[in-house]
Design an enzyme around this catalytic site. Structure first.
Site, PDB file in Angstrom:
ATOM      1  CE1 TYR A  34      -9.619   5.888   0.157  1.00  0.00           C
ATOM      2  CE2 TYR A  34     -10.646   6.299  -1.965  1.00  0.00           C
ATOM      3  CZ  TYR A  34     -10.301   5.434  -0.956  1.00  0.00           C
ATOM      4  OH  TYR A  34     -10.619   4.104  -1.075  1.00  0.00           O
TER       5      TYR A  34
ATOM      6  CB  SER B 290      -5.718  -3.351  -4.139  1.00  0.00           C
ATOM      7  OG  SER B 290      -5.577  -2.156  -3.431  1.00  0.00           O
TER       8      SER B 290
ATOM      9  CG  LEU C 185      -3.066  -3.454 -11.225  1.00  0.00           C
ATOM     10  CD1 LEU C 185      -2.550  -2.210 -11.923  1.00  0.00           C
ATOM     11  CD2 LEU C 185      -2.897  -4.685 -12.111  1.00  0.00           C
ATOM     12  N   GLY C 186      -2.588  -5.417  -6.722  1.00  0.00           N
ATOM     13  CA  GLY C 186      -1.803  -5.664  -5.509  1.00  0.00           C
ATOM     14  C   GLY C 186      -0.994  -4.470  -5.077  1.00  0.00           C
ATOM     15  NE  ARG C 187      -2.228  -2.554   0.135  1.00  0.00           N
ATOM     16  CZ  ARG C 187      -3.518  -2.875   0.106  1.00  0.00           C
ATOM     17  NH1 ARG C 187      -4.152  -2.919  -1.023  1.00  0.00           N
ATOM     18  NH2 ARG C 187      -4.208  -3.145   1.175  1.00  0.00           N
TER      19      ARG C 187
END
Length: 333
Positions: free
Chosen positions: A56, A210, A212-214
């Site tokens: 990252y 994820s 929140l589904g990205r």
């Protein structure tokens, strides 16, 4: 926020963690002071699990967390990940558009030393293999991590995006405390490929990244025009063309259930992953969304609501692959 046991190995974490990736990469420009304020507020809300990785940035996200928790190190659970290879300039090594993965003991040991330095600590609470190297026996990689546990440099070992076979092989060498894989109302593959069942059988904690589904399941992302030019979702298959239109209809259904319950779509989606027995790590770099997400930690969904969500968002409902083809090749080994 309540603290829970992550699996059966003795690691205690908050019921909801914080994914920190977006504070340094992937979703466009970020502001360090805003990120530090968000991290500080997370601690005030009782969040103790903070998720990062050497890739990252690369590297800058670990440095951010090291700075944020320099004076409170013993009150947080720092989870980071290793396994990707970098060139002499610190850039991610790529072959045919695919990042290079290494599970060789020497590489893993050197990578962990780098993580320790950037995090400003002498131990890592939870160290994941970010991706599995199919060219190196998992037993060799885990043995190297087990040696680092004995040295006190790692407290617990985890795997990210691993297959059931790999999970079992790894766990036979040294207890695996956590498996981290994408899991949400948008992505339910682990329910059908035996990964979730394997972790439950072996007493391994499951961390949902994820959830929140990205950002899709927040209900706030209707098109790509508002995204920064460097936001990777501009190239994510699920955000393209007909896939986008299909997936927006799925989000509309989830949004209606959330409205009927008096919560936001994000809160509903996070609560769903928690009620499935996993620890979600929704990512945000803003205090406003952090507080919204954290409020889902105590939310309970009824059987009727769970059934409605299953009807609207069953396995396979989302259109498009999780990643572009080259990245898909790094999953599930």
């Amino acid at each position: 926020m309540k603290q829970i046991q992550l699996g059966s190995s003795g690691l205690t974490v908050s019921a909801q963690g914080l994914g920190c990736m977006g504070m340094s990469t992937t979703y466009g420009p970020s502001d360090e002071q805003e990120s530090l304020a968000t991290l500080a507020r997370a601690r005030e809300l009782g969040i103790t699990l903070f998720d990062t990785a050497e890739v990252y940035g690369p590297f800058s996200n670990e440095k951010l967390l090291g700075k944020a928790f320099a004076s409170t190190r013993d009150r947080v659970v720092l989870a980071t990940k290793v396994g990707f290879k970098f060139d002499a300039a610190g850039a991610l090594e790529m072959v045919a558009g695919r990042p290079v993965v290494s599970g060789k003991p020497a590489h893993i040991q050197a990578a962990v030393e780098g993580c320790l330095q950037r995090l400003g600590t002498d131990y890592i609470d939870l160290l994941y293999l970010h991706r599995i190297d199919p060219s190196t026996p998992i037993e060799e990689t885990i043995a190297a991590l087990a040696a680092l546990v004995k040295q006190g440099k790692i407290r617990y070992i985890g795997l990210s995006e691993a297959s059931p076979v790999t999970i079992r092989k790894a766990h036979a060498v040294h207890p695996v405390s956590a498996v981290q894989i994408e899991y949400s109302l948008f992505e339910r593959g682990v329910e059908h490929n035996q990964v979730l069942a394997t972790t439950r059988e072996l007493g391994i904690g499951f961390v949902s990244y994820s959830p929140l589904g990205r950002g899709f399941l927040s209900g706030a992302l209707n098109d790509l025009s508002s995204l920064a030019s460097t936001d990777f979702r501009r190239f994510d298959p699920r955000f393209q063309g007909e896939n986008l239109r299909i997936n927006l209809r799925l989000v509309d259904g989830i949004t209606k259930i959330a409205a009927a319950k008096g919560v936001t779509p994000s809160q509903l989606a996070i609560a769903w992953t928690q009620q499935a027995g996993t620890v979600p790590i929704p990512g945000t770099r803003r205090v406003k969304y952090l507080e919204e997400n954290a409020a889902a930690a105590d939310l309970i969904l009824t059987e009727e609501e769970l059934q409605a969500l299953n009807d609207i968002a069953p396995f396979g409902a989302a259109a498009g692959e999780r990643y572009a083809p080259a990245m898909m090749e790094t999953l599930g080994h």
